[in-house]
Enzyme design. Sequence first.
Site, PDB file in Angstrom:
ATOM      1  N   GLU A  81      -9.706  -1.442   0.934  1.00  0.00           N
ATOM      2  CA  GLU A  81      -9.274  -1.502   2.328  1.00  0.00           C
ATOM      3  C   GLU A  81     -10.390  -1.077   3.279  1.00  0.00           C
ATOM      4  O   GLU A  81     -11.131  -0.140   3.000  1.00  0.00           O
ATOM      5  CB  GLU A  81      -8.050  -0.610   2.538  1.00  0.00           C
ATOM      6  CG  GLU A  81      -6.844  -0.991   1.702  1.00  0.00           C
ATOM      7  CD  GLU A  81      -6.318  -2.391   1.991  1.00  0.00           C
ATOM      8  OE1 GLU A  81      -6.665  -2.955   3.060  1.00  0.00           O
ATOM      9  OE2 GLU A  81      -5.575  -2.914   1.146  1.00  0.00           O
ATOM     10  N   ARG A  91       9.043  -1.644   6.289  1.00  0.00           N
ATOM     11  CA  ARG A  91       9.958  -2.763   6.029  1.00  0.00           C
ATOM     12  C   ARG A  91      11.148  -2.316   5.190  1.00  0.00           C
ATOM     13  O   ARG A  91      12.204  -2.950   5.199  1.00  0.00           O
ATOM     14  CB  ARG A  91       9.206  -3.904   5.345  1.00  0.00           C
ATOM     15  CG  ARG A  91       8.724  -3.588   3.949  1.00  0.00           C
ATOM     16  CD  ARG A  91       7.786  -4.658   3.394  1.00  0.00           C
ATOM     17  NE  ARG A  91       7.398  -4.413   2.022  1.00  0.00           N
ATOM     18  CZ  ARG A  91       6.445  -3.564   1.650  1.00  0.00           C
ATOM     19  NH1 ARG A  91       5.808  -2.854   2.560  1.00  0.00           N
ATOM     20  NH2 ARG A  91       6.136  -3.396   0.382  1.00  0.00           N
ATOM     21  N   CYS A 144       0.802   3.433   2.274  1.00  0.00           N
ATOM     22  CA  CYS A 144      -0.612   3.341   1.890  1.00  0.00           C
ATOM     23  C   CYS A 144      -1.503   3.462   3.122  1.00  0.00           C
ATOM     24  O   CYS A 144      -2.441   4.258   3.155  1.00  0.00           O
ATOM     25  CB  CYS A 144      -0.872   2.047   1.136  1.00  0.00           C
ATOM     26  SG  CYS A 144      -0.042   1.986  -0.478  1.00  0.00           S
ATOM     27  N   HIS A 168      -6.223  -0.529  -3.129  1.00  0.00           N
ATOM     28  CA  HIS A 168      -4.965  -1.052  -3.674  1.00  0.00           C
ATOM     29  C   HIS A 168      -5.213  -1.655  -5.052  1.00  0.00           C
ATOM     30  O   HIS A 168      -6.241  -2.304  -5.273  1.00  0.00           O
ATOM     31  CB  HIS A 168      -4.390  -2.136  -2.756  1.00  0.00           C
ATOM     32  CG  HIS A 168      -3.454  -1.613  -1.727  1.00  0.00           C
ATOM     33  ND1 HIS A 168      -3.666  -1.723  -0.367  1.00  0.00           N
ATOM     34  CD2 HIS A 168      -2.256  -0.962  -1.853  1.00  0.00           C
ATOM     35  CE1 HIS A 168      -2.657  -1.182   0.296  1.00  0.00           C
ATOM     36  NE2 HIS A 168      -1.785  -0.724  -0.585  1.00  0.00           N
TER      37      HIS A 168
END
Length: 211
Positions: A81, A91, A144, A168
Amino acid sequence: MYLRALVTGFEKWGEEPGNPTEKLVKLLDGRKLGGIEIYTHLLPVSFKRAREEIVSKIKEVKPDIIINTGLAASRLVISIERVAVNIIDARTPDNDGLRPIDEPIDPEGPFAYPSTLPTRRILERLKSSGIPARLSYSAGTYLCNFVMYLSLRTVDKMGMRTLAGFIHVPYTPDLAAKKEKPAPSMSLDLIRRAVEIALEESSTELSKIRS
């Protein structure tokens, strides 16, 4: 004198069969890698508790390098990332049932922090070592990204010269086999080696910065 590295992972989340980063931190805990001493911490999938724990652990360990890791079930390869944004838009609820929507991680913090790990060099080293990888420009808006942002924010506020970022990882094969639909996977050995390479490249980067 050893550099101190903090590697974090997450516990099992929701209906997932498990989390490979939980096994990863157990493998790496207490290990020495060249001139790096590795500390690890397993984070809860909880906005409230993860906030408290990541900040506390950084203050306790005072690491030179922080690599947070987490599962990205749909991703085919190791994802390095590059940016953490100051927003939570969950979500689904966390493991405590909390689901923040459109909330800042830190109302007083900047909109985004770039990873301070040498992301491009890590990518090239991974690929040259036969480990599938890519750069990613979004860590999402869930835990995350939350932990990546808080790590960088904490380092910034404390005035530390610490390199920090997030990686990730896919499922391990044993977890992918438990899914009803086919899912990408990578062996735990490759995931572990990917994180070790990220630590090695970060150590090299620190040597340049501090020389």
